[in-house]
Design an enzyme around this catalytic site. Structure first.
Site, PDB file in Angstrom:
ATOM      1  N   THR A  70      -0.435   2.252  -0.831  1.00 46.02           N
ATOM      2  CA  THR A  70      -0.451   1.110  -1.993  1.00 46.02           C
ATOM      3  C   THR A  70       1.194   0.643  -1.889  1.00 46.02           C
ATOM      4  OG1 THR A  70      -1.698   2.505  -3.350  1.00 46.02           O
ATOM      5  CG2 THR A  70      -0.167   1.008  -4.502  1.00 46.02           C
TER       6      THR A  70
ATOM      7  N   THR B 147      16.050   8.281   1.096  1.00 47.77           N
ATOM      8  CA  THR B 147      16.078   9.163   2.070  1.00 47.77           C
ATOM      9  C   THR B 147      14.688   9.453   2.792  1.00 47.77           C
ATOM     10  OG1 THR B 147      17.940   9.961   1.000  1.00 47.77           O
ATOM     11  CG2 THR B 147      17.071  11.714   2.534  1.00 47.77           C
TER      12      THR B 147
ATOM     13  N   CYS C 171     -10.649   5.129  -6.714  1.00 47.76           N
ATOM     14  CA  CYS C 171      -9.950   4.562  -7.604  1.00 47.76           C
ATOM     15  C   CYS C 171     -10.486   3.843  -8.821  1.00 47.76           C
ATOM     16  CB  CYS C 171      -8.790   3.761  -6.988  1.00 47.76           C
ATOM     17  SG  CYS C 171      -7.981   4.534  -5.732  1.00 47.76           S
TER      18      CYS C 171
HETATM   19  N1  PLP Z   1      -5.757   0.212   0.769  1.00 47.54           N
HETATM   20  C1  PLP Z   1      -7.234   0.690   0.974  1.00 47.54           C
HETATM   21  C2  PLP Z   1      -8.282  -0.200   1.794  1.00 47.54           C
HETATM   22  C3  PLP Z   1      -7.621   1.906   0.482  1.00 47.54           C
HETATM   23  O1  PLP Z   1      -8.760   2.659   0.817  1.00 47.54           O
HETATM   24  C4  PLP Z   1      -6.614   2.818  -0.029  1.00 47.54           C
HETATM   25  C5  PLP Z   1      -6.802   4.172  -0.651  1.00 47.54           C
HETATM   26  O2  PLP Z   1      -7.985   4.406  -0.931  1.00 47.54           O
HETATM   27  C6  PLP Z   1      -5.103   2.192  -0.241  1.00 47.54           C
HETATM   28  C7  PLP Z   1      -4.991   1.149   0.036  1.00 47.54           C
HETATM   29  C8  PLP Z   1      -4.094   2.675  -0.809  1.00 47.54           C
HETATM   30  O3  PLP Z   1      -3.773   3.923  -0.194  1.00 47.54           O
HETATM   31  P1  PLP Z   1      -2.880   5.222  -0.844  1.00 47.54           P
HETATM   32  O4  PLP Z   1      -3.526   6.011  -1.519  1.00 47.54           O
HETATM   33  O5  PLP Z   1      -2.056   5.643   0.349  1.00 47.54           O
HETATM   34  O6  PLP Z   1      -1.926   4.692  -1.717  1.00 47.54           O
END
Ligand code: PLP
Length: 393
Positions: free
Chosen positions: A72, A236, A324
Protein backbone atom coordinates in the site's frame (compact mmCIF):
# COMPACT_ATOMS: atom_id res chain seq x y z
CA UNK A 1 -8.26 -29.56 13.05
CA UNK A 2 -6.64 -30.01 9.67
CA UNK A 3 -5.79 -26.67 8.03
CA UNK A 4 -5.88 -26.33 4.25
CA UNK A 5 -4.63 -22.84 3.48
CA UNK A 6 -5.63 -21.72 0.00
CA UNK A 7 -5.74 -17.96 0.63
CA UNK A 8 -2.24 -17.09 -0.49
CA UNK A 9 -3.31 -13.94 -2.37
CA UNK A 10 -4.34 -12.58 1.05
CA UNK A 11 -1.06 -13.49 2.68
CA UNK A 12 1.51 -16.28 2.67
CA UNK A 13 3.38 -18.35 5.20
CA UNK A 14 6.83 -16.93 5.95
CA UNK A 15 9.33 -19.42 4.53
CA UNK A 16 11.45 -21.12 7.23
CA UNK A 17 14.62 -20.00 5.41
CA UNK A 18 13.37 -16.41 5.65
CA UNK A 19 12.72 -16.66 9.39
CA UNK A 20 16.19 -18.12 9.86
CA UNK A 21 17.83 -15.29 7.89
CA UNK A 22 15.98 -12.65 9.93
CA UNK A 23 16.49 -13.98 13.45
CA UNK A 24 20.00 -12.65 14.28
CA UNK A 25 18.94 -9.12 13.31
CA UNK A 26 16.43 -8.78 16.15
CA UNK A 27 18.57 -9.37 19.20
CA UNK A 28 22.21 -9.98 18.25
CA UNK A 29 22.92 -7.67 15.32
CA UNK A 30 20.56 -4.86 16.18
CA UNK A 31 22.72 -1.96 15.00
CA UNK A 32 21.38 0.98 13.03
CA UNK A 33 22.65 0.73 9.45
CA UNK A 34 23.33 4.51 9.47
CA UNK A 35 25.74 4.30 12.43
CA UNK A 36 29.44 4.94 11.80
CA UNK A 37 30.69 2.11 14.03
CA UNK A 38 31.39 -1.48 12.98
CA UNK A 39 28.18 -2.68 14.66
CA UNK A 40 26.06 -0.55 12.34
CA UNK A 41 28.36 -1.20 9.39
CA UNK A 42 27.83 -4.96 9.47
CA UNK A 43 24.07 -4.38 9.37
CA UNK A 44 24.42 -1.91 6.51
CA UNK A 45 26.33 -4.57 4.59
CA UNK A 46 23.48 -7.04 5.09
CA UNK A 47 20.86 -4.47 4.02
CA UNK A 48 22.90 -3.87 0.85
CA UNK A 49 22.99 -7.60 0.23
CA UNK A 50 19.20 -7.78 0.56
CA UNK A 51 18.88 -4.86 -1.86
CA UNK A 52 21.00 -6.82 -4.34
CA UNK A 53 18.81 -9.93 -3.88
CA UNK A 54 15.65 -7.91 -4.57
CA UNK A 55 17.28 -6.17 -7.56
CA UNK A 56 18.38 -9.52 -8.97
CA UNK A 57 14.83 -10.87 -8.59
CA UNK A 58 13.42 -7.87 -10.49
CA UNK A 59 16.18 -7.57 -13.11
CA UNK A 60 16.93 -4.11 -11.69
CA UNK A 61 19.91 -2.18 -10.39
CA UNK A 62 20.23 -2.15 -6.56
CA UNK A 63 20.10 1.68 -6.63
CA UNK A 64 16.58 1.43 -8.08
CA UNK A 65 15.20 -0.44 -5.05
CA UNK A 66 13.46 1.55 -2.29
CA UNK A 67 12.30 -0.36 0.78
CA UNK A 68 8.88 0.65 2.12
CA UNK A 69 6.53 -0.66 4.80
CA UNK A 70 4.08 -2.51 2.52
CA UNK A 71 2.48 -2.71 -0.91
CA UNK A 72 0.00 0.00 0.00
CA UNK A 73 2.79 2.42 0.85
CA UNK A 74 4.63 1.58 -2.38
CA UNK A 75 1.49 2.31 -4.42
CA UNK A 76 0.79 5.53 -2.53
CA UNK A 77 4.42 6.64 -2.82
CA UNK A 78 4.47 5.99 -6.59
CA UNK A 79 1.27 7.96 -7.16
CA UNK A 80 1.80 10.88 -4.78
CA UNK A 81 5.54 10.98 -5.48
CA UNK A 82 4.90 11.36 -9.21
CA UNK A 83 1.97 13.78 -9.00
CA UNK A 84 4.09 15.97 -6.73
CA UNK A 85 6.85 15.97 -9.37
CA UNK A 86 4.46 17.14 -12.11
CA UNK A 87 2.34 19.74 -10.27
CA UNK A 88 1.16 21.30 -13.53
CA UNK A 89 -0.52 18.03 -14.66
CA UNK A 90 -3.91 17.11 -13.19
CA UNK A 91 -4.96 13.86 -14.87
CA UNK A 92 -4.42 10.31 -13.61
CA UNK A 93 -5.25 7.07 -15.45
CA UNK A 94 -5.85 3.71 -13.82
CA UNK A 95 -8.37 0.84 -14.07
CA UNK A 96 -11.65 -0.06 -12.42
CA UNK A 97 -10.22 -3.26 -10.95
CA UNK A 98 -7.27 -1.98 -8.90
CA UNK A 99 -6.65 -2.91 -5.27
CA UNK A 100 -7.96 -0.34 -2.74
CA UNK A 101 -4.32 0.79 -2.30
CA UNK A 102 -4.77 2.51 -5.69
CA UNK A 103 -8.55 2.71 -6.03
CA UNK A 104 -9.08 4.67 -2.82
CA UNK A 105 -6.24 7.02 -3.74
CA UNK A 106 -8.30 7.81 -6.87
CA UNK A 107 -11.26 8.82 -4.71
CA UNK A 108 -8.93 11.08 -2.73
CA UNK A 109 -7.43 12.59 -5.89
CA UNK A 110 -10.86 13.26 -7.39
CA UNK A 111 -11.78 15.10 -4.18
CA UNK A 112 -8.63 17.19 -4.57
CA UNK A 113 -9.67 18.23 -8.05
CA UNK A 114 -7.75 15.73 -10.18
CA UNK A 115 -9.40 14.23 -13.23
CA UNK A 116 -9.26 10.46 -12.82
CA UNK A 117 -9.91 7.99 -15.65
CA UNK A 118 -10.65 4.41 -14.60
CA UNK A 119 -10.39 2.11 -17.61
CA UNK A 120 -13.08 -0.53 -17.93
CA UNK A 121 -12.61 -4.29 -18.35
CA UNK A 122 -14.58 -6.83 -20.35
CA UNK A 123 -16.39 -9.94 -19.09
CA UNK A 124 -13.05 -11.79 -18.86
CA UNK A 125 -11.43 -8.95 -16.91
CA UNK A 126 -9.36 -7.73 -19.90
CA UNK A 127 -8.56 -4.12 -20.78
CA UNK A 128 -9.31 -2.42 -24.10
CA UNK A 129 -6.03 -0.73 -25.01
CA UNK A 130 -7.81 1.66 -27.40
CA UNK A 131 -9.64 3.06 -24.39
CA UNK A 132 -6.23 3.74 -22.83
CA UNK A 133 -4.97 5.41 -26.05
CA UNK A 134 -8.03 7.65 -26.11
CA UNK A 135 -7.77 8.54 -22.42
CA UNK A 136 -4.18 9.81 -22.58
CA UNK A 137 -3.92 13.60 -22.84
CA UNK A 138 -1.28 16.32 -22.51
CA UNK A 139 -2.46 16.75 -18.94
CA UNK A 140 -1.83 13.11 -17.90
CA UNK A 141 0.71 12.98 -15.06
CA UNK A 142 0.76 9.22 -14.46
CA UNK A 143 -0.69 5.91 -15.61
CA UNK A 144 -0.92 3.22 -12.92
CA UNK A 145 -2.17 -0.21 -13.97
CA UNK A 146 -1.84 -3.38 -11.92
CA UNK A 147 0.27 -6.27 -13.25
CA UNK A 148 -2.13 -8.98 -12.10
CA UNK A 149 -5.46 -8.81 -10.36
CA UNK A 150 -5.62 -9.99 -6.75
CA UNK A 151 -9.15 -11.41 -7.04
CA UNK A 152 -9.18 -13.13 -10.43
CA UNK A 153 -5.46 -13.47 -11.16
CA UNK A 154 -5.97 -11.87 -14.60
CA UNK A 155 -2.62 -10.63 -15.96
CA UNK A 156 -2.60 -7.37 -17.91
CA UNK A 157 -0.25 -6.95 -20.93
CA UNK A 158 2.01 -4.60 -19.00
CA UNK A 159 4.77 -4.18 -21.61
CA UNK A 160 2.25 -3.42 -24.36
CA UNK A 161 0.52 -0.92 -22.09
CA UNK A 162 3.89 0.59 -21.17
CA UNK A 163 4.76 1.09 -24.84
CA UNK A 164 1.58 3.12 -25.36
CA UNK A 165 2.20 5.17 -22.22
CA UNK A 166 5.91 5.75 -22.82
CA UNK A 167 5.32 6.79 -26.45
CA UNK A 168 3.52 9.79 -24.94
CA UNK A 169 6.36 10.46 -22.47
CA UNK A 170 4.16 9.72 -19.45
CA UNK A 171 5.47 7.95 -16.30
CA UNK A 172 4.14 4.40 -15.86
CA UNK A 173 3.61 2.61 -12.54
CA UNK A 174 2.43 -0.96 -12.03
CA UNK A 175 1.21 -2.62 -8.85
CA UNK A 176 2.94 -6.00 -9.12
CA UNK A 177 2.07 -7.09 -5.58
CA UNK A 178 0.25 -10.20 -6.81
CA UNK A 179 2.49 -10.89 -9.80
CA UNK A 180 5.77 -11.00 -7.87
CA UNK A 181 6.86 -14.54 -7.13
CA UNK A 182 4.17 -16.06 -9.37
CA UNK A 183 5.32 -14.95 -12.82
CA UNK A 184 8.72 -13.63 -13.98
CA UNK A 185 9.29 -9.88 -13.68
CA UNK A 186 12.19 -8.23 -15.47
CA UNK A 187 12.76 -4.50 -15.37
CA UNK A 188 15.69 -4.69 -17.81
CA UNK A 189 14.45 -3.26 -21.14
CA UNK A 190 11.02 -2.87 -19.59
CA UNK A 191 8.65 0.05 -20.20
CA UNK A 192 7.78 0.20 -16.49
CA UNK A 193 9.12 3.21 -14.55
CA UNK A 194 7.88 2.20 -11.10
CA UNK A 195 6.73 -1.14 -9.68
CA UNK A 196 5.32 -2.09 -6.26
CA UNK A 197 5.82 -5.38 -4.46
CA UNK A 198 4.88 -6.57 -0.97
CA UNK A 199 6.80 -9.05 1.18
CA UNK A 200 3.89 -10.94 2.68
CA UNK A 201 2.62 -12.10 -0.71
CA UNK A 202 5.85 -13.96 -1.42
CA UNK A 203 6.73 -15.73 1.81
CA UNK A 204 8.36 -12.78 3.60
CA UNK A 205 6.68 -11.13 6.61
CA UNK A 206 3.87 -8.59 6.62
CA UNK A 207 5.05 -5.00 6.92
CA UNK A 208 7.74 -4.80 4.25
CA UNK A 209 7.46 -3.70 0.65
CA UNK A 210 9.49 -2.34 -2.23
CA UNK A 211 9.03 0.43 -4.71
CA UNK A 212 11.23 -0.06 -7.75
CA UNK A 213 12.03 3.35 -9.27
CA UNK A 214 13.82 3.31 -12.63
CA UNK A 215 16.93 5.50 -12.77
CA UNK A 216 16.05 8.96 -14.08
CA UNK A 217 12.36 8.80 -13.06
CA UNK A 218 11.12 12.01 -11.47
CA UNK A 219 10.01 11.24 -7.91
CA UNK A 220 9.41 13.22 -4.71
CA UNK A 221 9.58 11.29 -1.42
CA UNK A 222 6.22 10.36 0.06
CA UNK A 223 7.64 9.81 3.56
CA UNK A 224 9.88 12.74 4.33
CA UNK A 225 12.52 12.29 7.01
CA UNK A 226 16.16 11.17 7.17
CA UNK A 227 18.53 10.45 4.30
CA UNK A 228 17.65 6.72 4.22
CA UNK A 229 16.98 5.04 0.86
CA UNK A 230 18.96 7.84 -0.82
CA UNK A 231 16.45 10.42 0.41
CA UNK A 232 13.55 8.64 -1.30
CA UNK A 233 11.98 7.22 1.89
CA UNK A 234 12.74 8.54 5.36
CA UNK A 235 12.73 6.33 8.45
CA UNK A 236 15.24 3.93 10.00
CA UNK A 237 15.30 0.79 7.91
CA UNK A 238 13.27 -2.22 9.08
CA UNK A 239 16.43 -4.29 9.03
CA UNK A 240 15.21 -7.83 9.89
CA UNK A 241 12.28 -7.54 7.46
CA UNK A 242 14.47 -6.15 4.69
CA UNK A 243 16.82 -9.10 5.17
CA UNK A 244 13.82 -11.44 5.17
CA UNK A 245 12.51 -9.94 1.95
CA UNK A 246 15.91 -10.30 0.31
CA UNK A 247 15.94 -14.00 1.17
CA UNK A 248 12.31 -14.41 0.04
CA UNK A 249 13.17 -12.85 -3.34
CA UNK A 250 16.11 -15.22 -3.74
CA UNK A 251 13.81 -18.18 -3.01
CA UNK A 252 11.00 -16.82 -5.21
CA UNK A 253 13.36 -16.61 -8.17
CA UNK A 254 14.30 -20.27 -7.70
CA UNK A 255 10.65 -21.30 -7.20
CA UNK A 256 9.19 -19.59 -10.28
CA UNK A 257 9.43 -22.80 -12.27
CA UNK A 258 7.50 -24.68 -9.62
CA UNK A 259 4.78 -21.98 -9.67
CA UNK A 260 4.50 -22.35 -13.44
CA UNK A 261 4.35 -26.14 -13.36
CA UNK A 262 3.34 -27.86 -10.09
CA UNK A 263 1.29 -25.05 -8.53
CA UNK A 264 -0.50 -24.41 -11.84
CA UNK A 265 -1.21 -28.13 -12.23
CA UNK A 266 -2.74 -28.23 -8.73
CA UNK A 267 -4.88 -25.16 -9.49
CA UNK A 268 -6.03 -26.70 -12.78
CA UNK A 269 -6.81 -29.99 -11.01
CA UNK A 270 -8.95 -28.14 -8.46
CA UNK A 271 -10.69 -26.13 -11.18
CA UNK A 272 -11.47 -29.20 -13.28
CA UNK A 273 -12.68 -31.12 -10.24
CA UNK A 274 -15.03 -28.33 -9.21
CA UNK A 275 -16.48 -27.91 -12.71
CA UNK A 276 -17.04 -31.67 -13.02
CA UNK A 277 -18.69 -32.05 -9.62
CA UNK A 278 -20.77 -28.88 -9.20
CA UNK A 279 -23.31 -27.61 -11.76
CA UNK A 280 -24.02 -23.89 -12.38
CA UNK A 281 -20.44 -22.91 -11.69
CA UNK A 282 -18.50 -20.21 -13.56
CA UNK A 283 -14.79 -19.45 -13.65
CA UNK A 284 -14.13 -15.70 -13.38
CA UNK A 285 -11.26 -14.16 -15.34
CA UNK A 286 -9.35 -14.73 -18.54
CA UNK A 287 -8.24 -18.37 -18.31
CA UNK A 288 -5.47 -17.80 -20.87
CA UNK A 289 -3.80 -14.96 -18.98
CA UNK A 290 -4.08 -15.77 -15.33
CA UNK A 291 -1.67 -16.17 -12.42
CA UNK A 292 -0.81 -19.87 -12.10
CA UNK A 293 -1.99 -20.04 -8.48
CA UNK A 294 -5.37 -18.28 -8.64
CA UNK A 295 -8.86 -19.67 -9.16
CA UNK A 296 -11.92 -17.44 -8.83
CA UNK A 297 -15.09 -19.42 -9.12
CA UNK A 298 -18.76 -18.45 -8.79
CA UNK A 299 -21.37 -20.84 -7.48
CA UNK A 300 -24.67 -19.48 -8.73
CA UNK A 301 -27.53 -18.78 -6.30
CA UNK A 302 -25.52 -19.10 -3.07
CA UNK A 303 -23.74 -16.60 -0.80
CA UNK A 304 -19.95 -16.63 -0.91
CA UNK A 305 -19.77 -15.77 2.79
CA UNK A 306 -21.84 -18.84 3.73
CA UNK A 307 -19.59 -21.07 1.63
CA UNK A 308 -16.52 -19.58 3.31
CA UNK A 309 -17.86 -20.18 6.81
CA UNK A 310 -18.73 -23.82 6.09
CA UNK A 311 -15.33 -24.35 4.45
CA UNK A 312 -13.69 -22.70 7.44
CA UNK A 313 -15.47 -25.14 9.80
CA UNK A 314 -13.62 -27.90 7.95
CA UNK A 315 -10.28 -26.11 8.17
CA UNK A 316 -10.31 -24.82 4.59
CA UNK A 317 -9.19 -21.18 4.33
CA UNK A 318 -10.26 -19.45 1.12
CA UNK A 319 -11.61 -15.99 0.40
CA UNK A 320 -14.56 -14.24 -1.19
CA UNK A 321 -13.31 -11.23 -3.09
CA UNK A 322 -10.16 -9.66 -1.69
CA UNK A 323 -9.40 -9.79 2.04
CA UNK A 324 -9.79 -6.04 2.19
CA UNK A 325 -13.38 -6.13 0.91
CA UNK A 326 -14.56 -9.08 3.00
CA UNK A 327 -16.90 -8.07 5.78
CA UNK A 328 -19.01 -6.23 3.23
CA UNK A 329 -21.88 -8.02 1.52
CA UNK A 330 -21.52 -5.97 -1.66
CA UNK A 331 -20.17 -8.13 -4.47
CA UNK A 332 -16.56 -7.27 -5.23
CA UNK A 333 -15.87 -4.19 -7.37
CA UNK A 334 -13.73 -6.35 -9.64
CA UNK A 335 -16.51 -8.81 -10.49
CA UNK A 336 -18.98 -5.93 -10.87
CA UNK A 337 -16.59 -4.17 -13.28
CA UNK A 338 -16.41 -7.43 -15.27
CA UNK A 339 -20.20 -7.58 -15.46
CA UNK A 340 -20.46 -10.93 -13.67
CA UNK A 341 -24.22 -11.43 -13.09
CA UNK A 342 -25.40 -10.60 -9.59
CA UNK A 343 -26.48 -14.19 -8.83
CA UNK A 344 -22.96 -15.40 -9.62
CA UNK A 345 -20.90 -12.49 -8.23
CA UNK A 346 -22.42 -13.05 -4.79
CA UNK A 347 -21.33 -16.67 -4.72
CA UNK A 348 -17.73 -16.15 -5.75
CA UNK A 349 -14.84 -17.80 -3.96
CA UNK A 350 -11.14 -17.27 -4.53
CA UNK A 351 -8.78 -20.16 -4.01
CA UNK A 352 -5.14 -19.05 -4.16
CA UNK A 353 -2.40 -21.64 -3.87
CA UNK A 354 1.30 -21.62 -3.05
CA UNK A 355 4.24 -23.98 -3.30
CA UNK A 356 3.28 -25.33 0.12
CA UNK A 357 -0.02 -26.84 -1.13
CA UNK A 358 -0.42 -30.53 -2.00
CA UNK A 359 -2.68 -32.71 -4.16
CA UNK A 360 -4.13 -34.27 -0.99
CA UNK A 361 -5.32 -30.82 0.03
CA UNK A 362 -7.03 -30.32 -3.34
CA UNK A 363 -8.73 -33.70 -2.90
CA UNK A 364 -9.89 -32.66 0.57
CA UNK A 365 -11.51 -29.52 -0.92
CA UNK A 366 -13.05 -31.52 -3.77
CA UNK A 367 -14.51 -33.98 -1.28
CA UNK A 368 -16.10 -31.33 0.95
CA UNK A 369 -17.09 -28.49 -1.38
CA UNK A 370 -19.87 -30.21 -3.41
CA UNK A 371 -22.01 -31.14 -0.35
CA UNK A 372 -21.56 -27.60 1.04
CA UNK A 373 -22.85 -26.03 -2.19
CA UNK A 374 -25.71 -28.54 -2.35
CA UNK A 375 -26.68 -27.85 1.27
CA UNK A 376 -26.73 -24.07 0.66
CA UNK A 377 -28.66 -24.41 -2.59
CA UNK A 378 -31.24 -26.57 -0.87
CA UNK A 379 -32.13 -23.60 1.36
CA UNK A 380 -31.73 -20.90 -1.33
CA UNK A 381 -35.00 -19.39 -2.65
CA UNK A 382 -33.04 -18.21 -5.73
CA UNK A 383 -31.95 -21.76 -6.50
CA UNK A 384 -35.54 -22.98 -6.13
CA UNK A 385 -36.72 -20.24 -8.54
CA UNK A 386 -33.98 -21.24 -10.93
CA UNK A 387 -34.99 -24.92 -10.80
CA UNK A 388 -38.61 -23.94 -11.45
CA UNK A 389 -37.55 -21.81 -14.42
CA UNK A 390 -35.84 -24.91 -15.79
CA UNK A 391 -38.96 -27.01 -15.28
CA UNK A 392 -37.16 -29.00 -12.55
CA UNK A 393 -38.75 -27.43 -9.48
N1 PLP B 1 -1.91 -4.36 -4.30
C1 PLP B 1 -2.46 -5.57 -4.49
C2 PLP B 1 -2.76 -6.03 -5.88
C3 PLP B 1 -2.75 -6.40 -3.40
O1 PLP B 1 -3.30 -7.60 -3.60
C4 PLP B 1 -2.45 -5.94 -2.10
C5 PLP B 1 -2.79 -6.75 -0.91
O2 PLP B 1 -3.71 -7.56 -0.95
C6 PLP B 1 -1.85 -4.67 -1.95
C7 PLP B 1 -1.61 -3.91 -3.08
C8 PLP B 1 -1.51 -4.12 -0.61
O3 PLP B 1 -0.35 -4.72 -0.10
P1 PLP B 1 -0.04 -4.63 1.48
O4 PLP B 1 -0.96 -5.58 2.14
O5 PLP B 1 1.40 -5.03 1.60
O6 PLP B 1 -0.25 -3.22 1.87
Amino acid sequence: MKTVYVDNNATTKVAPEVVEAMMPYFSERYGNPSSMHFFGGQVQKKVNEAREQVADFLGADPSEIVFTSCGTESDNAAIFGTLDSYPEKRHFITTRVEHPAVMNVCTYLARKGYRVTELSVDREGRLDLDELREAISGDTALVSIMYANNETGVIFPIEEIGQIVKAEGIPFHTDAVQAAGKIPLNMKNSTVDMLSISGHKLHAPKGIGVLYIRKGTRFSPFIIGGHQEKGRRGGTENVPYIIGLGKACELAKKNLDEERTRVKALRDYLEKGILERIPNTLINGDRENRLPNTLNVSFEYVEGESILLLLSDLGICASSGSACTSGSLEPSHVLRAMGVPFTAAHGSIRFSLSIYNTKEEMDYILEHLPPIIQKLRDISPFWKDYLKSQGKG
